[in-house]
Design a protein around this motif. Sequence first.
Motif, PDB file in Angstrom:
ATOM      1  N   ARG A  34      37.809 -32.855   2.508  1.00  0.00           N
ATOM      2  CA  ARG A  34      37.399 -34.223   2.857  1.00  0.00           C
ATOM      3  C   ARG A  34      37.043 -34.210   4.330  1.00  0.00           C
ATOM      4  O   ARG A  34      37.870 -33.873   5.172  1.00  0.00           O
ATOM      5  CB  ARG A  34      38.509 -35.208   2.573  1.00  0.00           C
ATOM      6  N   MET A  35      35.791 -34.550   4.622  1.00  0.00           N
ATOM      7  CA  MET A  35      35.319 -34.517   6.003  1.00  0.00           C
ATOM      8  C   MET A  35      34.585 -35.810   6.335  1.00  0.00           C
ATOM      9  O   MET A  35      33.879 -36.357   5.496  1.00  0.00           O
ATOM     10  CB  MET A  35      34.365 -33.338   6.233  1.00  0.00           C
ATOM     11  N   SER A  36      34.755 -36.234   7.578  1.00  0.00           N
ATOM     12  CA  SER A  36      34.024 -37.377   8.098  1.00  0.00           C
ATOM     13  C   SER A  36      33.217 -36.877   9.284  1.00  0.00           C
ATOM     14  O   SER A  36      33.767 -36.229  10.185  1.00  0.00           O
ATOM     15  CB  SER A  36      35.010 -38.462   8.533  1.00  0.00           C
ATOM     16  N   LEU A  37      31.910 -37.146   9.271  1.00  0.00           N
ATOM     17  CA  LEU A  37      31.069 -36.641  10.344  1.00  0.00           C
ATOM     18  C   LEU A  37      29.923 -37.586  10.638  1.00  0.00           C
ATOM     19  O   LEU A  37      29.523 -38.382   9.804  1.00  0.00           O
ATOM     20  CB  LEU A  37      30.541 -35.244  10.011  1.00  0.00           C
ATOM     21  N   ASP A  38      29.435 -37.481  11.867  1.00  0.00           N
ATOM     22  CA  ASP A  38      28.218 -38.179  12.272  1.00  0.00           C
ATOM     23  C   ASP A  38      27.124 -37.128  12.342  1.00  0.00           C
ATOM     24  O   ASP A  38      27.324 -36.075  12.956  1.00  0.00           O
ATOM     25  CB  ASP A  38      28.369 -38.825  13.654  1.00  0.00           C
ATOM     26  N   LEU A  39      25.988 -37.397  11.729  1.00  0.00           N
ATOM     27  CA  LEU A  39      24.827 -36.507  11.804  1.00  0.00           C
ATOM     28  C   LEU A  39      23.689 -37.278  12.451  1.00  0.00           C
ATOM     29  O   LEU A  39      23.208 -38.264  11.894  1.00  0.00           O
ATOM     30  CB  LEU A  39      24.417 -36.017  10.420  1.00  0.00           C
ATOM     31  N   THR A  40      23.306 -36.826  13.628  1.00  0.00           N
ATOM     32  CA  THR A  40      22.196 -37.431  14.343  1.00  0.00           C
ATOM     33  C   THR A  40      21.069 -36.417  14.397  1.00  0.00           C
ATOM     34  O   THR A  40      21.299 -35.239  14.689  1.00  0.00           O
ATOM     35  CB  THR A  40      22.622 -37.825  15.779  1.00  0.00           C
ATOM     36  N   VAL A  46      25.939 -32.746  15.134  1.00  0.00           N
ATOM     37  CA  VAL A  46      26.979 -33.032  14.154  1.00  0.00           C
ATOM     38  C   VAL A  46      28.274 -33.285  14.925  1.00  0.00           C
ATOM     39  O   VAL A  46      28.774 -32.392  15.611  1.00  0.00           O
ATOM     40  CB  VAL A  46      27.167 -31.870  13.160  1.00  0.00           C
ATOM     41  N   THR A  47      28.790 -34.491  14.800  1.00  0.00           N
ATOM     42  CA  THR A  47      30.025 -34.856  15.494  1.00  0.00           C
ATOM     43  C   THR A  47      31.161 -34.933  14.491  1.00  0.00           C
ATOM     44  O   THR A  47      31.087 -35.659  13.502  1.00  0.00           O
ATOM     45  CB  THR A  47      29.865 -36.206  16.231  1.00  0.00           C
ATOM     46  N   LEU A  48      32.178 -34.137  14.754  1.00  0.00           N
ATOM     47  CA  LEU A  48      33.408 -34.104  13.947  1.00  0.00           C
ATOM     48  C   LEU A  48      34.545 -34.478  14.893  1.00  0.00           C
ATOM     49  O   LEU A  48      34.902 -33.703  15.772  1.00  0.00           O
ATOM     50  CB  LEU A  48      33.650 -32.704  13.383  1.00  0.00           C
ATOM     51  N   GLY A  49      35.072 -35.674  14.752  1.00  0.00           N
ATOM     52  CA  GLY A  49      36.109 -36.131  15.679  1.00  0.00           C
ATOM     53  C   GLY A  49      35.531 -36.259  17.069  1.00  0.00           C
ATOM     54  O   GLY A  49      34.547 -36.968  17.284  1.00  0.00           O
ATOM     55  N   ASP A  50      36.119 -35.536  18.021  1.00  0.00           N
ATOM     56  CA  ASP A  50      35.628 -35.596  19.402  1.00  0.00           C
ATOM     57  C   ASP A  50      34.779 -34.381  19.774  1.00  0.00           C
ATOM     58  O   ASP A  50      34.491 -34.149  20.942  1.00  0.00           O
ATOM     59  CB  ASP A  50      36.802 -35.751  20.378  1.00  0.00           C
TER      60      ASP A  50
END
Length: 175
Positions: free
Chosen positions: A142-148, A156-160
Amino acid sequence: MYVFDVRLADADRAVNETLTIRAAQHPSETDEYLLTRLLAYCLEYTEGIAFSKGLSDPDEPAIAVRDLTGVLQSWIEVGAPDADRLHRAAKAAPDVAVYCHRGLDALMARLDGERIHRAGEIRLRAVDPALLSALVERLDRRMSLDLTVSDHTLYVTLGDETLTGLLAERRLDCA
C-alpha cells in the motif's frame, strides 16, 4: 495485490486527478514491470482507462482505453512487445503506446525494419532506469504518492522524499 493512492498532476497534458489504483502482480511479473505498468496507467490516464486481465490474456493490451460504447481507443503495452503484436495493436486502436522498463534502444533496434502498421505513430516511452530502481526499493503493498509530470520529467514524492527522472519518448522510423 497492491494499492496505490496517487495524486496526479500532469502539466504536460493538463490532468489533475486523485486515483486509487489496485494492481495485481502476476507471479512472472517483475517489480520493475509492475511499477512501469503503474506509471503508464498514470501517464495515459483518461476516462475509460483500465488494466486488462494481464499476462494471462495475450490478445489484450496491458492497459486499454475504451470509449463509452466499448470501442478500443488506446492500446498501451508494457515491456518489449514484438513487431507482430504492435502491428495488431496499431490495426486495433487509433492510439498505441509502449512503456519500456528495460532498454528502449534495444527495443527500437529489434523493431527496426519490421513491418508494423502505422509504425511512425506508435509512441515508445521509457522511464528513467534510476527512478524505476529507486521506486522498486520503496515498493510496498500500500503506497501513497504524488506524481507530477512537467516537460517529460517525472517527480515522484513519497512522504518527504522526492525522486526525479526523465521520461524518454521516441518513434519508430517508418521509412
